[in-house]
Scaffold this active site. Sequence first.
Site, PDB file in Angstrom:
ATOM      1  N   ASP A  13       0.819  -1.224   0.000  1.00 29.35           N
ATOM      2  CA  ASP A  13       0.000   0.000   0.000  1.00 29.35           C
ATOM      3  C   ASP A  13       0.851   1.272   0.000  1.00 29.35           C
ATOM      4  OD1 ASP A  13      -2.298  -1.630   0.275  1.00 29.35           O
ATOM      5  OD2 ASP A  13      -1.971  -1.708   2.429  1.00 29.35           O
ATOM      6  N   HIS A  41      -4.169  -1.867  -6.091  1.00 28.84           N
ATOM      7  CA  HIS A  41      -3.331  -0.770  -6.578  1.00 28.84           C
ATOM      8  C   HIS A  41      -4.234   0.366  -7.041  1.00 28.84           C
ATOM      9  CE1 HIS A  41       0.208  -3.722  -7.456  1.00 28.84           C
ATOM     10  NE2 HIS A  41      -0.158  -3.681  -6.207  1.00 28.84           N
TER      11      HIS A  41
END
Length: 424
Positions: A13, A41
């Site tokens: 992340d 993503h």
Amino acid sequence: MANAAIVGINWGDEGKGRMVDLLTQDYDIVIRYQGGGNAGHTVINEHGKFALHLLPSGIFRSGVVNILGNGVALDPENLWLEMQEVIAKGVPLTPENLKISDRASLLLPWHRALDGLEEARLADKKFGSTKQGIAPFYSDKYSKKTVLAGELLHPEHLKEHLKDLLDWKNLTLTKVYGADPVTMEDLESWLDTYCEKIKPYICDTGVFLRKAQAEGKKILFEAQLGALRDLDYGIHPYTTSSNAIAAYAPVGSGLPSAKIDEVIGVVKAYSTCVGEGPFVCEMFGSEADALREAGFEYGAKTGRPRRVGPIDIVATRYGVQVQAATNIALTKLDVLSYLEKIPICARYLVDGKETDEFPFPAVLASAQPVMEYMDGWKCDISGVRRWEDLPEAARKYVEYIEGQIGCHIGYVSVGPERDSIIIR
Ligand code: GDP
């Protein structure tokens, strides 16, 4: 810039998706080489906002060929649903701009079920899985008990293979977990609903890639998660079940002879972590809430609030080393703009001694953060596009991190949009 890998240095992340989306303008091919639908993503561009789970983040660039390599956990259901979302927003997906390796193993319907059953059995000792079936999938892949995507092109062989696997897997489902068995009808419906749809994209991507390599095409390898979640180098057992590090990219992409010229490591300006396991620099209470809100730190896949903390220099330096990063993209610097003082986890205290080295996983739980503080800049930097226009305190923070981790920070991201970037 020839071939490059974009990888996570921390717990995932970090903002890899936004970096791949930005940098794909310089590449011909983007390949996802490991992991599966547990990724998220985030990409924001002229088509909208996307949380890409399986599709490579180069999918929005016309002329770029996107490949799902043999190393990914290919979940036909997740993939097809995601493809439809992207198509609905006006992005064309064709066998020309999306190719699926015939050697990618399929995540089968029982993998997701087994993930949930095992987490429930572990109860308070659970790993914090996203329950996308990733761990059962990779266990089966390495036991040679999955189906290759290319087998979808050979239906007679496929039926027989699935039948054998079904008999075997039902033993685990029913006898170990007391769950309902999967039937051949279930599998046929899964084949019709999802697998048939992705079939046109499956091909021998090895042939395509070797030709592209010979023609000098530029390839970008896109990782999922980060170094600290790598199966071999991460915080065992709180890792993912595949190798997220750049060294695996040639193997998982279908181009084992690839030389990676540049490894762009993505580092977040502070730390976040999803799921269980030691997280030495973790913040709690109102301090943590403020950072979580400022960075909007909620899982792209699960919506779970992420655990947050200051940047962890010890873990980040280790991540840079195991990724063999040659350049760093520091993301979300803008999020820290509200802070009077910027906290930094500079070292760890282990057994009463300060250390710069990332400890063995079992030791991590008892490590304590050694904190330092730097001046904040207390102004909005999201519109800044040139290094010299950043406030001095922000530049000092970036330079401090650079000095500590031993790698040049070539990109500083100050917002989620494609152009919110400072290139140094
Ligand atoms: P990935 O899995 O590594 O691609 O990262 P995620 O997509 O899970 O998380 C990154 C989040 O931060 C996404 O919501 C991005 O839109 C956002 N983001 C990325 N870079 C920046 C940045 O520089 N500033 C801000 N404010 N948000 C960013």
